[in-house]
Enzyme design. Sequence first.
Site, PDB file in Angstrom:
ATOM      1  N   LEU A 273      83.318 128.180 114.856  1.00 15.18           N
ATOM      2  CA  LEU A 273      84.048 127.188 115.474  1.00 15.18           C
ATOM      3  C   LEU A 273      83.281 125.935 115.813  1.00 15.18           C
ATOM      4  CD1 LEU A 273      85.287 129.534 118.423  1.00 15.18           C
ATOM      5  CD2 LEU A 273      86.330 128.862 116.052  1.00 15.18           C
TER       6      LEU A 273
ATOM      7  N   LYS B  65      86.392 118.561 106.598  1.00 12.93           N
ATOM      8  CA  LYS B  65      87.152 119.932 106.769  1.00 12.93           C
ATOM      9  C   LYS B  65      87.552 120.670 105.587  1.00 12.93           C
ATOM     10  CE  LYS B  65      86.819 120.682 111.055  1.00 12.93           C
ATOM     11  NZ  LYS B  65      86.063 121.875 111.807  1.00 12.93           N
TER      12      LYS B  65
ATOM     13  N   PRO C  73     108.956 136.073 170.087  1.00 16.01           N
ATOM     14  CA  PRO C  73     109.498 137.376 170.796  1.00 16.01           C
ATOM     15  C   PRO C  73     110.800 137.260 171.263  1.00 16.01           C
ATOM     16  CG  PRO C  73     107.185 136.914 171.229  1.00 16.01           C
ATOM     17  CD  PRO C  73     107.721 135.669 170.792  1.00 16.01           C
ATOM     18  N   GLY C  74     111.828 138.203 170.949  1.00 13.35           N
ATOM     19  CA  GLY C  74     112.808 138.434 171.413  1.00 13.35           C
ATOM     20  C   GLY C  74     114.062 137.420 170.947  1.00 13.35           C
TER      21      GLY C  74
ATOM     22  N   TYR D 155      87.494 112.822 108.768  1.00 16.44           N
ATOM     23  CA  TYR D 155      87.340 114.384 109.443  1.00 16.44           C
ATOM     24  C   TYR D 155      88.083 115.202 108.483  1.00 16.44           C
ATOM     25  CZ  TYR D 155      88.394 118.015 112.862  1.00 16.44           C
ATOM     26  OH  TYR D 155      88.504 119.038 113.494  1.00 16.44           O
TER      27      TYR D 155
ATOM     28  N   ASN E  25      96.924 120.400 116.533  1.00 17.04           N
ATOM     29  CA  ASN E  25      96.373 119.889 117.776  1.00 17.04           C
ATOM     30  C   ASN E  25      96.473 121.176 118.961  1.00 17.04           C
ATOM     31  OD1 ASN E  25      96.517 116.492 117.376  1.00 17.04           O
ATOM     32  ND2 ASN E  25      98.404 117.481 116.967  1.00 17.04           N
TER      33      ASN E  25
END
Length: 400
Positions: free
Chosen positions: A63, A122, A309-310, A118, A147
């Site tokens: 890589l 490659k 509560p309640g 590039y 990409n």
Amino acid sequence: MKILVTGAKGFVGKNLVENLKNIKDGKNRTRSIYVEEIYEYDIDSTVEQLEEYCSDCNFVFNLAGVNRPKKTEEFKEGNYGFASLLLDTLKKHDNKCPVMLSSSIQATLIGRYGESEYGKSKLMGEELFFGYGKNNGVKVLVYRFPNLFGKWCRPNYNSAVATFCNNIANDLPVQVNDRNTQLELLYIDDLIEEMFDALEGKEHHCEYEGLEPVNTISGKYCYVPITHKVTLGEIVDFLYEFEKQRETLIMPSIPDGSFVKKLYSTYLSYLPADKTVLNFKSNVDDRGSFTEVVKTLNCGQFSVNVSKPGITKGQHWHNSKWEMFMVVSGKALIQERKIGTDEIREFTVDGDHLQAVYMLPGYTHNIINLSETDILITLMWANELFDKNHPDTFFEKVED
């Protein structure tokens, strides 16, 4: 299996290494891969380490490469020169293990890539690897990646997606010269899964028709079969929608395997610490509170209800809307009565035995906190977003 990863500290390398570690440590058992050792080679590694790794490894992921050099000639040095050194070192130790090469779609030198230095470097690397494989009887896997995007990708480097995610997450400006420019994007997790396929000998082969890979069992090249074609404008629009979710609470549609789902995961990985926490607006009264948490475009919304509560809450019914109540703390009595009848259904629920109870259309319903001392916390889901213009909510007590 002993695996050598060159460029181990780069975007792809880091993701691959960490996922190989998951397999090695037994955290990921979804693959029939045995990983004994992971050799990580990068720019700060030594020649001696490369010698050691090349003499002992059973598979190589190459890589390593140069994307943004200061000088054009560094493309050839970084993308061809190191490849030569790697293959020479493997040959020196008579190591005929499979070798994978990370190349680029720019190596086609087609269209806008025609003058890409590039891409030329490659392509030279590809030819070097194919020649090495043919002359030495070695399995060579050459991938021309489009990409890439995903977590840990470096912004302001070679990924527009990483730059957009980083900038929008950090309230920085985004510049898009042409919203209609289309990119072919490959998500890092899909790439990693293909690398695992390669380790298992199940890599996907292809030939190229222009820039398009065509699946062919005996194809010269390898490819990742899952990519996404999307415009720059669409990417930016999605990201701003994600950003607005902090205020609207509306979660966009993110179907499994979709580009949007992968982009959202990528975007979240760039959030600064102060945006990792969401603050909610609670509607508070003397009975307790009600807080909307997440809204969806097609699957309703989630809320948290707190009752003192309640206290009895609800006492209303809906024509079409339906809900699910799940008590996560405390003890409650849920009552439902079909409109026009005296028949009452009752459900006693508590946070120690998690259950969800449907609030049925056409049934008036309530939830009563049975404790005289503790608050009641209930997670509520409704099948639609609340619309103040059409609330579909009508007051009526369950029992007189």
